[in-house]
Scaffold this motif. Structure first.
Motif, PDB file in Angstrom:
ATOM      1  N   PHE A  15       0.828  -1.208   0.000  1.00 22.49           N
ATOM      2  CA  PHE A  15       0.000   0.000   0.000  1.00 22.49           C
ATOM      3  C   PHE A  15       0.860   1.255   0.000  1.00 22.49           C
ATOM      4  CE2 PHE A  15      -4.342  -1.582   1.768  1.00 22.49           C
ATOM      5  CZ  PHE A  15      -4.539  -2.280   0.595  1.00 22.49           C
ATOM      6  N   GLY A  16       2.017   1.219   0.656  1.00 24.64           N
ATOM      7  CA  GLY A  16       2.929   2.360   0.616  1.00 24.64           C
ATOM      8  C   GLY A  16       3.431   2.627  -0.786  1.00 24.64           C
ATOM      9  N   ILE A  17       3.770   1.558  -1.500  1.00 26.66           N
ATOM     10  CA  ILE A  17       4.212   1.705  -2.888  1.00 26.66           C
ATOM     11  C   ILE A  17       3.060   2.200  -3.758  1.00 26.66           C
ATOM     12  CG2 ILE A  17       5.015   0.416  -4.914  1.00 26.66           C
ATOM     13  CD1 ILE A  17       6.531  -1.408  -2.890  1.00 26.66           C
ATOM     14  N   LEU A  18       1.867   1.635  -3.564  1.00 29.84           N
ATOM     15  CA  LEU A  18       0.706   2.054  -4.355  1.00 29.84           C
ATOM     16  C   LEU A  18       0.302   3.498  -4.076  1.00 29.84           C
ATOM     17  CD1 LEU A  18      -1.550  -1.130  -4.305  1.00 29.84           C
ATOM     18  CD2 LEU A  18      -0.251  -0.195  -6.220  1.00 29.84           C
ATOM     19  N   SER A  19       0.604   3.996  -2.878  1.00 27.08           N
ATOM     20  CA  SER A  19       0.277   5.394  -2.591  1.00 27.08           C
ATOM     21  C   SER A  19       1.145   6.331  -3.414  1.00 27.08           C
ATOM     22  CB  SER A  19       0.419   5.694  -1.101  1.00 27.08           C
ATOM     23  OG  SER A  19       1.779   5.718  -0.719  1.00 27.08           O
ATOM     24  N   TYR A  26      -4.723  11.440 -10.431  1.00 23.17           N
ATOM     25  CA  TYR A  26      -5.298  12.666  -9.867  1.00 23.17           C
ATOM     26  C   TYR A  26      -5.175  12.743  -8.353  1.00 23.17           C
ATOM     27  CZ  TYR A  26      -7.121  13.547 -14.491  1.00 23.17           C
ATOM     28  OH  TYR A  26      -7.221  13.760 -15.842  1.00 23.17           O
ATOM     29  N   GLY A  27      -4.305  11.943  -7.768  1.00 30.69           N
ATOM     30  CA  GLY A  27      -4.009  12.020  -6.349  1.00 30.69           C
ATOM     31  C   GLY A  27      -4.978  11.305  -5.433  1.00 30.69           C
ATOM     32  N   ILE A  28      -6.139  10.943  -5.916  1.00 28.76           N
ATOM     33  CA  ILE A  28      -7.163  10.342  -5.058  1.00 28.76           C
ATOM     34  C   ILE A  28      -6.737   8.960  -4.570  1.00 28.76           C
ATOM     35  CG2 ILE A  28      -9.561   9.575  -4.967  1.00 28.76           C
ATOM     36  CD1 ILE A  28      -9.201  12.618  -5.099  1.00 28.76           C
ATOM     37  N   LEU A  29      -6.273   8.121  -5.480  1.00 27.80           N
ATOM     38  CA  LEU A  29      -5.850   6.775  -5.079  1.00 27.80           C
ATOM     39  C   LEU A  29      -4.644   6.828  -4.148  1.00 27.80           C
ATOM     40  CD1 LEU A  29      -6.234   4.695  -8.350  1.00 27.80           C
ATOM     41  CD2 LEU A  29      -7.676   4.672  -6.329  1.00 27.80           C
ATOM     42  N   GLY A  30      -3.756   7.766  -4.374  1.00 26.81           N
ATOM     43  CA  GLY A  30      -2.589   7.917  -3.502  1.00 26.81           C
ATOM     44  C   GLY A  30      -2.979   8.268  -2.081  1.00 26.81           C
ATOM     45  N   LEU A  38      -1.084   3.860   6.573  1.00 27.86           N
ATOM     46  CA  LEU A  38      -0.707   4.461   7.854  1.00 27.86           C
ATOM     47  C   LEU A  38      -1.524   3.892   9.012  1.00 27.86           C
ATOM     48  CD1 LEU A  38      -0.111   8.190   6.916  1.00 27.86           C
ATOM     49  CD2 LEU A  38       1.578   6.479   7.544  1.00 27.86           C
ATOM     50  N   VAL A  39      -2.803   3.632   8.788  1.00 21.81           N
ATOM     51  CA  VAL A  39      -3.642   3.044   9.843  1.00 21.81           C
ATOM     52  C   VAL A  39      -3.170   1.634  10.165  1.00 21.81           C
ATOM     53  CG1 VAL A  39      -5.973   2.226  10.355  1.00 21.81           C
ATOM     54  CG2 VAL A  39      -5.643   4.489   9.371  1.00 21.81           C
ATOM     55  N   LEU A  40      -2.902   0.838   9.127  1.00 18.66           N
ATOM     56  CA  LEU A  40      -2.418  -0.519   9.357  1.00 18.66           C
ATOM     57  C   LEU A  40      -1.041  -0.522  10.013  1.00 18.66           C
ATOM     58  CD1 LEU A  40      -3.498  -2.275   6.035  1.00 18.66           C
ATOM     59  CD2 LEU A  40      -4.519  -2.549   8.296  1.00 18.66           C
ATOM     60  N   ALA A  41      -0.195   0.433   9.626  1.00 17.30           N
ATOM     61  CA  ALA A  41       1.138   0.526  10.218  1.00 17.30           C
ATOM     62  C   ALA A  41       1.065   0.895  11.698  1.00 17.30           C
ATOM     63  CB  ALA A  41       1.979   1.546   9.466  1.00 17.30           C
ATOM     64  N   LYS A  42       0.116   1.733  12.046  1.00 14.94           N
ATOM     65  CA  LYS A  42      -0.037   2.101  13.458  1.00 14.94           C
ATOM     66  C   LYS A  42      -0.410   0.884  14.291  1.00 14.94           C
ATOM     67  CE  LYS A  42      -2.491   5.182  16.544  1.00 14.94           C
ATOM     68  NZ  LYS A  42      -3.508   6.201  16.696  1.00 14.94           N
ATOM     69  N   LYS A  43      -1.322   0.060  13.780  1.00 12.82           N
ATOM     70  CA  LYS A  43      -1.725  -1.148  14.505  1.00 12.82           C
ATOM     71  C   LYS A  43      -0.567  -2.141  14.605  1.00 12.82           C
ATOM     72  CE  LYS A  43      -6.583  -0.861  13.199  1.00 12.82           C
ATOM     73  NZ  LYS A  43      -7.672  -1.480  12.439  1.00 12.82           N
ATOM     74  N   LEU A  67       6.999   5.139   2.901  1.00 15.01           N
ATOM     75  CA  LEU A  67       6.481   5.289   1.539  1.00 15.01           C
ATOM     76  C   LEU A  67       5.067   5.855   1.539  1.00 15.01           C
ATOM     77  CD1 LEU A  67       7.759   1.989  -0.096  1.00 15.01           C
ATOM     78  CD2 LEU A  67       8.614   4.294  -0.482  1.00 15.01           C
ATOM     79  N   ALA A  68       4.256   5.444   2.505  1.00 20.11           N
ATOM     80  CA  ALA A  68       2.890   5.960   2.603  1.00 20.11           C
ATOM     81  C   ALA A  68       2.884   7.453   2.912  1.00 20.11           C
ATOM     82  CB  ALA A  68       2.108   5.190   3.655  1.00 20.11           C
ATOM     83  N   ILE A  69       3.779   7.882   3.776  1.00 20.05           N
ATOM     84  CA  ILE A  69       3.860   9.310   4.102  1.00 20.05           C
ATOM     85  C   ILE A  69       4.285  10.111   2.875  1.00 20.05           C
ATOM     86  CG2 ILE A  69       5.159  11.013   5.445  1.00 20.05           C
ATOM     87  CD1 ILE A  69       5.172   8.939   7.745  1.00 20.05           C
ATOM     88  N   ILE A  70       5.286   9.605   2.151  1.00 18.41           N
ATOM     89  CA  ILE A  70       5.737  10.293   0.939  1.00 18.41           C
ATOM     90  C   ILE A  70       4.616  10.339  -0.096  1.00 18.41           C
ATOM     91  CG2 ILE A  70       7.329  10.133  -1.022  1.00 18.41           C
ATOM     92  CD1 ILE A  70       9.380   8.952   0.977  1.00 18.41           C
ATOM     93  N   GLY A  71       3.954   9.203  -0.318  1.00 15.50           N
ATOM     94  CA  GLY A  71       2.863   9.152  -1.280  1.00 15.50           C
ATOM     95  C   GLY A  71       1.697  10.038  -0.884  1.00 15.50           C
ATOM     96  N   LEU A  72       1.414  10.087   0.410  1.00 15.67           N
ATOM     97  CA  LEU A  72       0.323  10.926   0.894  1.00 15.67           C
ATOM     98  C   LEU A  72       0.631  12.404   0.689  1.00 15.67           C
ATOM     99  CD1 LEU A  72      -2.414  10.701   2.322  1.00 15.67           C
ATOM    100  CD2 LEU A  72      -1.208  10.875   4.473  1.00 15.67           C
ATOM    101  N   ILE A  73       1.861  12.806   0.932  1.00 18.23           N
ATOM    102  CA  ILE A  73       2.246  14.204   0.743  1.00 18.23           C
ATOM    103  C   ILE A  73       2.172  14.585  -0.736  1.00 18.23           C
ATOM    104  CG2 ILE A  73       4.202  15.809   0.854  1.00 18.23           C
ATOM    105  CD1 ILE A  73       4.978  14.413   3.496  1.00 18.23           C
ATOM    106  N   ILE A  74       2.734  13.735  -1.602  1.00 17.21           N
ATOM    107  CA  ILE A  74       2.707  14.037  -3.035  1.00 17.21           C
ATOM    108  C   ILE A  74       1.267  14.083  -3.540  1.00 17.21           C
ATOM    109  CG2 ILE A  74       3.336  13.177  -5.321  1.00 17.21           C
ATOM    110  CD1 ILE A  74       5.867  12.004  -4.032  1.00 17.21           C
ATOM    111  N   SER A  75       0.462  13.126  -3.130  1.00 19.04           N
ATOM    112  CA  SER A  75      -0.936  13.085  -3.582  1.00 19.04           C
ATOM    113  C   SER A  75      -1.723  14.274  -3.061  1.00 19.04           C
ATOM    114  CB  SER A  75      -1.595  11.786  -3.120  1.00 19.04           C
ATOM    115  OG  SER A  75      -0.972  10.682  -3.715  1.00 19.04           O
ATOM    116  N   ALA A  76      -1.496  14.646  -1.813  1.00 18.05           N
ATOM    117  CA  ALA A  76      -2.203  15.795  -1.244  1.00 18.05           C
ATOM    118  C   ALA A  76      -1.823  17.083  -1.979  1.00 18.05           C
ATOM    119  CB  ALA A  76      -1.909  15.917   0.244  1.00 18.05           C
ATOM    120  N   LEU A  77      -0.549  17.231  -2.292  1.00 12.31           N
ATOM    121  CA  LEU A  77      -0.134  18.412  -3.052  1.00 12.31           C
ATOM    122  C   LEU A  77      -0.774  18.436  -4.436  1.00 12.31           C
ATOM    123  CD1 LEU A  77       3.654  18.643  -2.137  1.00 12.31           C
ATOM    124  CD2 LEU A  77       1.826  20.173  -1.412  1.00 12.31           C
ATOM    125  N   TYR A  78      -0.885  17.271  -5.052  1.00 13.86           N
ATOM    126  CA  TYR A  78      -1.510  17.194  -6.375  1.00 13.86           C
ATOM    127  C   TYR A  78      -2.993  17.537  -6.297  1.00 13.86           C
ATOM    128  CZ  TYR A  78      -2.318  15.559 -11.116  1.00 13.86           C
ATOM    129  OH  TYR A  78      -2.648  15.490 -12.444  1.00 13.86           O
TER     130      TYR A  78
END
Length: 105
Positions: A15-19, A26-30, A38-43, A67-78
């Motif tokens: 999921f981190g890679i897919l993000s 268009y950033g939505i899937l990321g 991130l939720v699964l990683a926290k658990k 990877l999820a944090i990086i993908g989330l930041i890039i997707s959010a910026l997009y």
């Protein structure tokens, strides 16, 4: 006693890679894959910190989380840039901009 693999450790990594890959859609899937990872990683991190001697595969969890944090930041910026574009020039202006770009190729 045999060590067990952390539940969802590989899934978090995928999921981190897919993000990161999902930011191209268009950033939505990321954003979706990043939040789920991130939720699964926290658990998984909570389980590992409780009994670190029982589990292995924590490196996959850490890597997937990064990877999820990086993908989330890039997707959010997009997504934010698309919102700004659509609010300033609208959909027609965006499509005209895309046509101009396609005409260059």
């Amino acid at each position: 006693m045999e060590k067990q693999t952390l539940p969802n450790a590989t899934l978090i990594l995928v999921f981190g890679i897919l993000s990161i890959v999902g930011c191209c859609c268009y950033g939505i899937l990321g954003v979706i894959f990043g939040v789920v990872a991130l939720v699964l990683a926290k658990k998984a991190t909570a389980m590992y910190t409780e009994n670190p001697e029982l589990y292995e595969g924590y490196n996959n969890v850490k890597t997937g989380k990064i990877l999820a944090i990086i993908g989330l930041i890039i997707s959010a910026l997009y997504v934010i840039s698309l919102i700004i574009i659509f609010t300033t020039i609208g959909y027609d202006g965006y499509m005209e901009m895309v046509r101009e770009q396609m005409g260059q190729y």
